[in-house]
Design an enzyme around this catalytic site. Structure first.
Site, PDB file in Angstrom:
ATOM      1  N   THR A  25       0.821  -1.207   0.000  1.00 28.08           N
ATOM      2  CA  THR A  25       0.000   0.000   0.000  1.00 28.08           C
ATOM      3  C   THR A  25       0.860   1.264   0.000  1.00 28.08           C
ATOM      4  O   THR A  25       0.452   2.306   0.484  1.00 28.08           O
ATOM      5  CB  THR A  25      -0.936   0.012   1.225  1.00 28.08           C
ATOM      6  OG1 THR A  25      -0.114  -0.032   2.402  1.00 28.08           O
ATOM      7  CG2 THR A  25      -1.870  -1.171   1.206  1.00 28.08           C
ATOM      8  N   GLY A  26       2.060   1.155  -0.579  1.00 29.08           N
ATOM      9  CA  GLY A  26       2.891   2.344  -0.758  1.00 29.08           C
ATOM     10  C   GLY A  26       2.416   3.125  -1.969  1.00 29.08           C
ATOM     11  O   GLY A  26       1.274   2.959  -2.424  1.00 29.08           O
ATOM     12  N   ALA A  27       3.291   3.957  -2.502  1.00 29.01           N
ATOM     13  CA  ALA A  27       2.908   4.817  -3.625  1.00 29.01           C
ATOM     14  C   ALA A  27       2.449   3.980  -4.824  1.00 29.01           C
ATOM     15  O   ALA A  27       1.464   4.314  -5.495  1.00 29.01           O
ATOM     16  CB  ALA A  27       4.079   5.707  -4.014  1.00 29.01           C
ATOM     17  N   CYS A 140      10.699   0.474 -13.227  1.00 32.31           N
ATOM     18  CA  CYS A 140      10.238   1.672 -13.940  1.00 32.31           C
ATOM     19  C   CYS A 140      11.217   2.008 -15.063  1.00 32.31           C
ATOM     20  O   CYS A 140      10.815   2.307 -16.192  1.00 32.31           O
ATOM     21  CB  CYS A 140      10.073   2.834 -12.972  1.00 32.31           C
ATOM     22  SG  CYS A 140      11.553   3.256 -12.039  1.00 32.31           S
TER      23      CYS A 140
END
Lengths: 309, 333
Positions: A25-27, A140
């Site tokens: 439940t982080g970014a 990413c």
């Protein structure tokens, strides 16, 4: 809110949505929940974190989703397995989670640089991997660079690739900070796998600049007789394809000095919850959601769920 | 205690091209002068050889093996930046007998060092944490970051004036705040000479309680160079700080460095003054000058624009953007 409550109060969007759960439940997890919420093909049944006070859990609750602070255990004890589990924790946690999730027959979409599952970069591999039930979204920097290195290697005699990404500090959470080694190894491995170039390097900078810098990836390539115009055209074609799922993806510069070419890519986030500079999270989550949506149409999933296709 | 990164930070001045023979000769001279720690490597540390910042002439392991052989009294140090080097690089360095590991992070990002300080702590190695570009953070913020680094396992912690931006009072405030916050471990100061203040800043750091001061022979380093070691040591001695270094052997090592490591000793050239004022990492200089010349823009404008964008060390790819933007502005105008 208990997991069971969420399982009985499903929010059907289409006739047969894919049931999904999110761990972490982080970014990343928070943006993922917002993207799942927008998807008619995905039905979020549970958001699992570790910290009951986390902003990510509160956000999921505000959208009406079932939440739990019991982490992976809550998924394992759910009465019926989820079709898809998104793992947005850390590489080390994912290595622990996978053996627990594998027997459930769930499709696991891993957003950590764990190197466990089959790597997916949507415009290069497609979003429907032929084998395996563990899909890895690389990193990413991998999502940003792989489409371009793949295209360049197909058109030019590249002998070396280097991909240098810069992420704004306030969207690099603790797991990202602890996973820099895995980021470097996984991103370099993906660049080699999808370009065929073995001499590669990956670097990650985390910048606290104010105002925050937009997520960017510089792709340095060494090639004989580099022609910046031809290189840029190839990179632009790859970027156009990526924009089909990550609309903020752009080639912002392309320069050549001798046999060295540098292509600079930026990704602006298009998200309900992320600031525009957080393209690092936007591109990986957009890719993850596409994999899950594609899965909704797969015959093997329908068979497993006992639904005629 | 003096820490000598001539063979690491000096690499920035020669695009990371020092060869093994040069490394060996300087390491032997530094050892003869009883310099406590001799740091070696690519300018950005372990695993950092790259197109982004420059490819080293020789690999990390060759450098370490060569310098290890040359050091009999001095301890061998290395530097690493998380996101550039990895834990595997640290483990390979341990196998080469490195005594002191420095993990560098941007001033406000101590948490980036948590993993690697932990790896070093678990291996029983001596680990330091340095906060780079420290002019970009207030004294209280640096103190808070230093406390976190110690919590992760750093056995010394401190700041680098990577842009050579500080005046002595800036150093006094920052080192003072860190010393007060972390009384259990020694505090480090690493200066650069863009504004001619490196030695004065280092004395200010020692007066404020720093116990580990960095200096390079002839100031060998990016731009205007680092704190000049053979000036720093006798000045510290005159100020009442014992260094244990042999003055004549130190001067000999500095002469050798000037002769063998560098085309010319660093000078405070106009461009270095600009980068110091702009608060931009001196290592950007070569590329700024090169790309500005090619595009016909004023490199001084490029430095001030990089400063405005708060470019941090490692973001060399931003130079291309800034040069292109200034160039197009000029054309449009």
């Amino acid at each position: 809110m208990s997991p069971a409550a969420g399982l009985t109060s499903a929010r059907p969007k289409v006739a047969d949505p894919v049931t999904v759960a999110v761990i972490g439940t982080g970014a990343i997890g928070r943006d993922l929940v917002s993207k799942i919420d927008r998807s008619p093909a995905l039905d979020c049944r549970l958001v699992a974190g570790r910290n009951p006070a986390s902003a990510g859990l509160r956000y999921a609750e505000s959208l009406g989703y079932a939440t739990t602070a019991d982490g992976i255990e809550a998924l394992l004890t759910a009465p019926r397995p989820f079709d898809v589990v998104f793992d947005a924790t850390s590489a080390a946690s994912h290595r622990d989670h996978w053996p627990l999730l594998e027997p459930l027959g769930t499709l696991v979409i891993d957003l950590t640089p764990s190197k466990v599952g089959q790597m997916v970069a949507p415009t290069v591999t497609g979003v429907s991997p032929a084998t395996g039930r563990n899909v890895n979204l690389i990193s990413c920097g991998g999502q940003a660079s792989v489409p371009v290195v793949h295209a360049l290697a197909a058109h030019f005699p590249v002998s070396y690739f280097e991909v240098v990404s810069t992420v704004a500090s306030d969207v690099a959470g603790r797991a990202t900070r602890l996973n820099l080694d895995e980021y470097v190894a996984t991103t370099a491995n993906a660049v080699t796998t999808f370009s065929g170039v073995t001499d590669v390097k990956a670097i990650l900078n985390i910048s606290p600049a104010v105002p925050p810098a937009t997520f960017r990836t510089a792709v340095h390539a060494r090639m004989a007789d580099a022609d910046p115009v031809a290189v840029r055209a190839v990179a632009e074609r790859a970027a156009e394809q990526v924009r089909s799922f990550a609309p903020g993806y752009e080639v912002v510069a392309c320069t050549a000095t001798g046999d060295l070419v540098t292509i600079t890519l930026e990704v602006m986030a298009h998200s309900d919850v992320l600031p525009p500079y957080a393209g690092n999270l936007d591109i990986i989550n957009s890719a993850a959601v596409m994999v899950a949506e594609q899965y909704a149409t797969r015959p093997d999933r329908a068979l497993r769920a006992g639904v005629a296709s | 205690m003096i820490h000598d990164p001539t063979l690491r930070d000096g690499q920035h001045a020669v695009r990371h091209r020092l060869g093994l023979a040069e490394l060996r000769r300087y390491a032997e001279a530094a050892d003869a002068a009883r310099i406590p720690v001799v740091e070696v490597g690519h300018g950005n540390g372990l695993g950092a050889s790259s197109l982004q910042v420059g490819q080293a002439a020789v690999g990390d392991e060759e450098m370490l093996a060569t310098v290890r052989e040359a050091l009999r009294h001095s301890r061998m140090g290395v530097f690493m930046l998380p996101g550039w080097g990895t834990s595997d690089d640290l483990r390979r360095a341990m196998a080469h007998g490195v005594d002191v590991f420095r993990v560098g992070v941007h001033a406000t990002e101590a948490s980036l060092a948590e993993r690697h300080l932990g790896v070093l702590r678990d291996a029983g190695a001596e680990a330091h944490c340095v906060l780079m570009m420290s002019h970009m953070a207030a004294p209280e913020e640096l103190a808070e970051q230093a406390v976190r680094a110690v919590g992760y396992g750093a056995q010394a912690v401190g700041i680098m004036d990577s842009a050579g931006h500080f005046l002595p009072a800036d150093v006094t405030a920052r080192i003072g705040a860190i010393v007060e916050a972390v009384d259990a471990v020694p505090v480090i100061f690493h200066g650069h000479n863009n504004l001619g203040m490196a030695v004065a800043n280092s004395v200010a750091a020692a007066d404020a309680g720093a116990l580990i001061i960095d200096g390079c022979a002839r100031g060998f380093g990016a731009g205007a160079g680092n704190t000049q070691l053979e000036v720093l040591v006798p000045v510290l001695e005159r100020s009442g700080y014992a260094t244990g270094i042999d003055l004549y052997a130190l001067l000999d090592a500095a002469d050798l460095a000037e002769r063998e490591l560098m085309p010319a000793p660093p000078v405070t050239a106009s461009m270095s003054i600009v980068s110091g004022l702009a608060g931009v990492f001196s290592g950007f200089k070569h590329r700024v000058v090169e790309l500005s010349a090619a595009a016909g823009v004023d490199p001084r404008d490029v430095f001030f624009e990089l400063g405005r964008r708060q470019a941090i060390a490692g973001q060399e790819d931003l130079i291309v953007d800034v040069v292109a933007e200034l160039s197009s502005r000029r054309t449009d105008g």
